[in-house]
Enzyme design. Structure first.
Site, short mmCIF file in Angstrom:
data_model
loop_
_atom_site.label_atom_id
_atom_site.label_comp_id
_atom_site.label_asym_id
_atom_site.label_seq_id
_atom_site.Cartn_x
_atom_site.Cartn_y
_atom_site.Cartn_z
N HIS A 80 0.82 -1.22 0.00
CA HIS A 80 0.00 0.00 0.00
C HIS A 80 0.85 1.27 0.00
O HIS A 80 0.35 2.34 -0.31
CB HIS A 80 -0.93 0.00 1.22
N ASP A 93 3.38 9.44 -0.73
CA ASP A 93 2.21 8.66 -0.32
C ASP A 93 1.96 7.57 -1.34
O ASP A 93 2.04 7.84 -2.55
CB ASP A 93 0.97 9.59 -0.26
#
Ligand code: GDG
Length: 490
Positions: A169, A381
């Site tokens: 992720h 991110d």
């Protein structure tokens, strides 16, 4: 011929979607938050299966008894219980003081304590043991995220030969950063024990392949597009990029619900005659919050007409408070917010409204609805689901997303968001100014396209895409997709 039953999906992730909290010595179950749970929750609710993970408590409780009948999920939950030493060295230590900062390209924050690595291996084995105990021979095991890189290797050691997939992720860093990891070879070799590896973006996959070349040796690649076949060190696996998403329909309908609309109206009434700029971030140095506050201050200096016309609502969700850099970051943010408010506040106007707590779902959606501008400016991110949730919640399609170019979400949303470099305080200030003055029609067009793009690549497509890509190793997994009415879209 008798049809074989479809494979069951077994998710293995650090945390379960249910967390135990202790209130005056009494345990209470609450829904976990975070990107992984937001993304996988709807999938599991729809297709059932088994979820293995830690419920967030070092004291064991009977989970089954704690979850009220009305809240019981329609899939199985199997807890992995961690001791406080394991929590400290595996979760807070190796996961969050080594991999998390390194993979976000912040190697100076890393604490490469060898004890953390020993514990990481031990706890990955523990997760693998629970998976082995509860997963059937025909199940598809899907391991998630950076805490559990070694699980497939541990499962293989116990003789598991079935297909195992892994999705990362968070970003995968460039080779010059990754090689700082003292256990770089072990990490890469463990990843090669999966049958398929999924990354958020093509750049993260490229970084991974480059790291293999630098650390392990020759890499053969076959195919093209978002899934490649890779041959290295005698292993053949698939590597793909699968940008994660959210349940579009669920967010759109919840955001449009009356309770949310009413709360959004209340927020606007309490802060009238100004545009709200929203920041929602977990307390984390990767989210770039001090840079954002500095850029917001800069916007008020560069464009004095914005004073009394905009307010930043900055929500900071408590996280990892036991790790020193997080503790220090909180102090820095408190100081910055105080300094900016002290500098600019006037009667009837406060530049920054600062909330330090976890919001419930209605509050979260109401803030998404109430704010005309979102400021999502992480330094790095994997994806950033807040950006996608904000757009989908903009049911009136009248708001503007300002997004960091270093969020994975920028790959998909760059054409219609205002893209910024979070380190560029003038650039971010200019984007705030531009968003404030953006004509309604341009806002509507941009937001409409952002929402359509997220609708087209929703979370059901994401999971099907991943599972299909692993189809060679998981031929009997049924599709999840809800029907998508593409023709109905403008
Ligand atoms: C990792 C990667 C990747 C936040 N505050 C509250 C709240 N949230 C929910 C949001 C959103 C989630 O938490 C945060 O998701 P992100 O994607 O922004 O970030 P991470 O948790 O760091 O997730 C990330 C993600 O995995 C998925 O692959 O996008 O890059 O780091 O869903 O809504 N929810 C509630 N109250 C809050 O105060 N209810």
């Amino acid at each position: 011929m008798r049809k074989r039953s479809p494979k069951r999906l077994v998710i293995v992730s650090n945390r379960l979607p249910i967390s135990i909290e202790w209130d005056n010595g009494k345990p209470r179950a609450r829904h976990s938050s975070g990107g992984l749970v937001t993304a996988l929750g709807p999938i599991m609710r729809q297709r059932g299966g088994l979820w293995i993970g830690w419920p967030g408590s070092v004291d064991k409780v009977d989970l089954g008894r704690l979850i009220p009948a009305s809240e019981k999920p329609n899939y199985g939950l199997r807890p992995v219980w961690l001791t406080s030493d394991e929590r400290d060295k595996f979760y807070l230590g190796f996961s969050n003081e080594v991999i998390w900062p390194l993979f976000h390209a912040l190697q100076t924050v890393c604490n490469f304590d060898p004890e953390f690595w020993t514990m990481y291996r031990r706890v990955n084995r523990k997760y693998a043991q629970v998976a082995k105990r509860h997963a059937g021979k025909d199940d598809y095991i899907w391991v998630h995220d950076y805490h559990l890189i070694l699980v497939a290797q541990e499962l293989r050691r116990t003789g598991v030969t079935g297909p195992i997939g892994f999705f990362l992720h968070i970003p995968f860093p460039a080779p010059d950063i990754f090689v700082k990891m003292p256990w770089r070879r072990e990490i890469l070799e463990a990843l090669l024990e999966y049958d398929i590896l999924g990354f958020q973006t093509v750049q993260h996959r490229r970084n991974f392949i480059q790291c293999l070349r630098n650390v392990i040796g020759d890499v053969g690649l076959e195919g093209k597009g978002h899934v490649l076949r890779l041959k290295v060190a005698g292993r053949r696996i698939s590597v793909g990029y699968f940008p994660i998403s959210i349940d579009y329909d669920q967010f759109a309908s919840e955001a449009g619900a009356e309770a949310v609309s009413e709360m959004a109206r209340n927020v606007r009434q309490q802060l009238p005659d100004r545009q709200l700029v929203l920041g929602i971030d977990r307390l984390d140095y990767t989210k770039g919050i001090p840079y954002k506050l500095d850029a917001f201050r800069n916007a008020l200096l560069r464009y004095p007409e914005l004073r009394e016309r905009i307010s930043l609502v900055q929500v900071l969700v408590p996280s990892r408070a036991d790790i020193a850099p997080y503790h220090d970051l909180k102090i820095e943010i408190d100081r910055l917010v105080g300094a900016i408010n002290g500098e600019f506040t006037k009667s009837g106007w406060i530049p920054i409204h600062y909330i330090f707590r976890h919001l419930d779902r209605v509050e979260l959606l109401a803030l998404y609805r109430a704010a005309g501008i979102a400021l999502v400016t992480p330094l790095e991110d994997g994806m950033n689901l807040v950006a996608k949730e904000y757009c989908v919640s903009s049911v009136e399609e009248d708001s503007v997303l300002i997004l960091s170019e270093f969020a994975g979400a920028a790959v998909q949303l760059q054409r219609h968001a205002l893209i910024v470099n979070p380190y560029d305080r003038d650039g971010v200030a200019d984007a705030i100014h531009r968003a404030y003055h953006m004509p309604q029609e341009e806002r509507r067009q941009r937001m409409h396209r952002l929402r359509r793009s997220i609708q087209d690549q929703n979370i059901y497509e994401w999971v099907d895409d991943f599972l299909l890509a692993g189809a060679a190793s998981a031929p009997r997994l049924p599709a999840t997709s809800k029907p998508v009415r593409k023709a109905a879209r403008r």
